[in-house]
Every structure is written in C-alpha cells, then in structure tokens.
Design a protein around this motif. Structure first.
Motif, PDB file in Angstrom:
ATOM      1  N   HIS A  23       0.844  -1.187   0.000  1.00 37.90           N
ATOM      2  CA  HIS A  23       0.000   0.000   0.000  1.00 37.90           C
ATOM      3  C   HIS A  23       0.883   1.242   0.000  1.00 37.90           C
ATOM      4  N   SER A  24       0.284   2.357  -0.344  1.00 39.22           N
ATOM      5  CA  SER A  24       1.010   3.626  -0.399  1.00 39.22           C
ATOM      6  C   SER A  24       0.775   4.438   0.856  1.00 39.22           C
ATOM      7  N   VAL A  25       1.799   5.202   1.210  1.00 39.69           N
ATOM      8  CA  VAL A  25       1.732   6.117   2.343  1.00 39.69           C
ATOM      9  C   VAL A  25       2.278   7.451   1.858  1.00 39.69           C
ATOM     10  N   THR A  26       1.596   8.517   2.183  1.00 33.02           N
ATOM     11  CA  THR A  26       2.095   9.850   1.858  1.00 33.02           C
ATOM     12  C   THR A  26       2.388  10.568   3.161  1.00 33.02           C
ATOM     13  N   GLY A  33       7.546  20.284   4.462  1.00 34.43           N
ATOM     14  CA  GLY A  33       6.134  19.956   4.533  1.00 34.43           C
ATOM     15  C   GLY A  33       5.493  19.578   3.205  1.00 34.43           C
ATOM     16  N   LYS A  34       6.301  19.344   2.184  1.00 33.46           N
ATOM     17  CA  LYS A  34       5.759  18.940   0.881  1.00 33.46           C
ATOM     18  C   LYS A  34       5.647  17.420   0.837  1.00 33.46           C
ATOM     19  N   PRO A  35       4.676  16.917   0.046  1.00 35.89           N
ATOM     20  CA  PRO A  35       4.380  15.484   0.093  1.00 35.89           C
ATOM     21  C   PRO A  35       5.449  14.589  -0.535  1.00 35.89           C
ATOM     22  N   ILE A  36       5.598  13.425   0.108  1.00 35.80           N
ATOM     23  CA  ILE A  36       6.447  12.346  -0.393  1.00 35.80           C
ATOM     24  C   ILE A  36       5.589  11.083  -0.315  1.00 35.80           C
ATOM     25  N   THR A  37       5.446  10.396  -1.431  1.00 38.36           N
ATOM     26  CA  THR A  37       4.650   9.178  -1.475  1.00 38.36           C
ATOM     27  C   THR A  37       5.578   7.976  -1.584  1.00 38.36           C
ATOM     28  N   GLU A  81      21.213  12.035   6.489  1.00 37.73           N
ATOM     29  CA  GLU A  81      20.349  12.738   7.444  1.00 37.73           C
ATOM     30  C   GLU A  81      18.934  12.899   6.890  1.00 37.73           C
ATOM     31  N   ASP A  82      18.820  13.235   5.617  1.00 37.98           N
ATOM     32  CA  ASP A  82      17.498  13.389   4.996  1.00 37.98           C
ATOM     33  C   ASP A  82      16.777  12.050   4.910  1.00 37.98           C
ATOM     34  N   LEU A  83      17.511  11.006   4.558  1.00 38.05           N
ATOM     35  CA  LEU A  83      16.905   9.678   4.456  1.00 38.05           C
ATOM     36  C   LEU A  83      16.421   9.198   5.828  1.00 38.05           C
ATOM     37  N   ARG A  84      17.208   9.431   6.856  1.00 43.41           N
ATOM     38  CA  ARG A  84      16.789   9.053   8.221  1.00 43.41           C
ATOM     39  C   ARG A  84      15.554   9.832   8.653  1.00 43.41           C
ATOM     40  N   ALA A  85      15.517  11.108   8.313  1.00 44.99           N
ATOM     41  CA  ALA A  85      14.354  11.933   8.672  1.00 44.99           C
ATOM     42  C   ALA A  85      13.099  11.409   7.974  1.00 44.99           C
ATOM     43  N   LEU A  86      13.240  10.996   6.713  1.00 50.03           N
ATOM     44  CA  LEU A  86      12.094  10.438   5.992  1.00 50.03           C
ATOM     45  C   LEU A  86      11.678   9.103   6.595  1.00 50.03           C
ATOM     46  N   GLN A  87      12.630   8.259   6.933  1.00 49.24           N
ATOM     47  CA  GLN A  87      12.309   6.977   7.568  1.00 49.24           C
ATOM     48  C   GLN A  87      11.553   7.196   8.871  1.00 49.24           C
ATOM     49  N   GLN A  88      11.958   8.198   9.644  1.00 47.96           N
ATOM     50  CA  GLN A  88      11.263   8.495  10.905  1.00 47.96           C
ATOM     51  C   GLN A  88       9.847   9.005  10.630  1.00 47.96           C
ATOM     52  N   ALA A  89       9.693   9.830   9.593  1.00 49.72           N
ATOM     53  CA  ALA A  89       8.364  10.344   9.250  1.00 49.72           C
ATOM     54  C   ALA A  89       7.425   9.204   8.843  1.00 49.72           C
ATOM     55  N   VAL A  90       7.947   8.234   8.092  1.00 52.07           N
ATOM     56  CA  VAL A  90       7.129   7.080   7.698  1.00 52.07           C
ATOM     57  C   VAL A  90       6.791   6.247   8.931  1.00 52.07           C
ATOM     58  N   SER A  91       7.768   6.015   9.801  1.00 56.00           N
ATOM     59  CA  SER A  91       7.516   5.263  11.042  1.00 56.00           C
ATOM     60  C   SER A  91       6.443   5.953  11.885  1.00 56.00           C
ATOM     61  N   ASP A  92       6.536   7.266  12.006  1.00 56.91           N
ATOM     62  CA  ASP A  92       5.541   8.021  12.780  1.00 56.91           C
ATOM     63  C   ASP A  92       4.147   7.888  12.164  1.00 56.91           C
ATOM     64  N   SER A  93       4.079   7.905  10.832  1.00 59.53           N
ATOM     65  CA  SER A  93       2.799   7.774  10.136  1.00 59.53           C
ATOM     66  C   SER A  93       2.180   6.398  10.382  1.00 59.53           C
ATOM     67  N   ILE A  94       2.999   5.355  10.284  1.00 59.24           N
ATOM     68  CA  ILE A  94       2.500   3.996  10.532  1.00 59.24           C
ATOM     69  C   ILE A  94       2.036   3.863  11.979  1.00 59.24           C
ATOM     70  N   LYS A  95       2.818   4.385  12.903  1.00 58.29           N
ATOM     71  CA  LYS A  95       2.447   4.316  14.319  1.00 58.29           C
ATOM     72  C   LYS A  95       1.111   5.017  14.562  1.00 58.29           C
ATOM     73  N   GLN A  96       0.918   6.172  13.954  1.00 57.54           N
ATOM     74  CA  GLN A  96      -0.334   6.918  14.117  1.00 57.54           C
ATOM     75  C   GLN A  96      -1.509   6.141  13.538  1.00 57.54           C
ATOM     76  N   THR A  97      -1.296   5.511  12.380  1.00 57.95           N
ATOM     77  CA  THR A  97      -2.345   4.707  11.755  1.00 57.95           C
ATOM     78  C   THR A  97      -2.759   3.552  12.659  1.00 57.95           C
ATOM     79  N   VAL A  98      -1.784   2.826  13.197  1.00 56.15           N
ATOM     80  CA  VAL A  98      -2.078   1.684  14.074  1.00 56.15           C
ATOM     81  C   VAL A  98      -2.730   2.167  15.365  1.00 56.15           C
ATOM     82  N   THR A  99      -2.246   3.258  15.918  1.00 55.49           N
ATOM     83  CA  THR A  99      -2.828   3.819  17.143  1.00 55.49           C
ATOM     84  C   THR A  99      -4.291   4.198  16.926  1.00 55.49           C
TER      85      THR A  99
END
Length: 167
Positions: A23-26, A33-37, A81-99
């Motif tokens: 599935h896709s996550v944005t 603050g611009k979108p990354i899918t 640093e940018d890649l790690r920040a994106l990985q954290q943003a995706v992790s945060d999004s997944i965590k919020q979805t599950v929560t």
C-alpha cells in the motif's frame, strides 16, 4: 455489525493482524512539509502480549520496508540525514495509523485483530479463569506500546527534486 473501518484503519488492522499488503503512504517532508509518497513493500509485525498490573498489554513491534514513488519535497535522498528523517516520518505515520485503529477497536469494544488469541496462547490459565468471559471490557482497557522501524530500500533514480535542481 459494529462498524466499518475506513482505508487508513484497514491498513492499521492489517499491521495488527500481521497481514500487511502493498500500500502507499504519503508523508510530509520533514524540512518543507511537501508530500512524499512511498510504497510499503513489506511489513513485519510482532505482537507480544503481557500484563501490567492485571491489565492486558501488548508490545507491537513493526518493521516496514518502503520505496519512494514520488518526492515533491526538498529532501535529498543521497544525504543520510534526509533519508533518516524520511524513515522516521514514515515510522511516525504507521504508528499513528495503528494507534488510531486501536482507538476505534477499543471504543467499540471489538477485537478485530484477534489479539485475545495471543493472550489465550501465552496465558491459557488466565484466559480460562475469567478473562475470556469479559474480553471486550478488558480489551477496551488494554495498554499498547507501539514501536516502528522503517527501512527505505529504494529511493528511485532521481534522488533530488528535479524542479529544485533546475532553478
């Protein structure tokens, strides 16, 4: 029927059922603050039941593998640093979805993820000695700890925003 899950809650339920589908996550770029899918290409869920002061509790440990599909942000995927920040943003999004999915399940007192089966498997005597009789009430009070790790394995052929590069 108690209710219907929306698309985001269905994705959260897939994580909780240990049945993650592509599935896709944005997410919004951490810098601008611009979108990354991204596509979630693989998901691993480990859920460990336990008790905290006689209250059911679950450690939800999630691993996601993702690939960038569209990057409209200023992030440079060549920069660690940018890649790690994106990985954290995706992790945060997944965590919020599950929560959010857990909140809905607890609100309606329905264990759609069959987490009671995990309690029954690990603590059969507790389950048989009364927990099963009032599982919906106990589930509504259950505590959850959610950990998510994301690995972005594919950033595509273009690692920087093409529009930004041409300016």
């Amino acid at each position: 029927m108690v209710g219907v899950y929306d698309e985001e809650q269905t994705q959260g339920l897939q994580w909780l059922r240990r049945n993650v589908k592509l599935h896709s996550v944005t997410v919004l770029g951490p810098k601008d603050g611009k979108p990354i899918t991204l596509d979630i290409t693989k998901g691993i869920s480990r859920i460990s039941p336990r008790f905290e002061d006689d209250t059911p509790a679950f450690l939800v440990d999630l691993e996601a593998r993702a690939s960038v599909k569209e990057n409209l942000s200023e992030l440079d995927m060549n920069q660690t640093e940018d890649l790690r920040a994106l990985q954290q943003a995706v992790s945060d999004s997944i965590k919020q979805t599950v929560t959010n999915t857990i909140r809905v399940m607890q609100k309606y007192r329905t264990d759609s993820a069959h987490l009671g089966n995990l309690i029954w498997g690990r603590y059969p005597l507790r389950w048989q000695n009364g927990l099963s009789a009032n599982w919906s009430e106990q589930f509504a009070k259950a505590k959850f700890t959610i950990q998510v790790r994301t690995n972005i394995a594919d950033v595509g052929l273009v690692n920087q925003n093409v529009i930004r590069r041409s300016e």
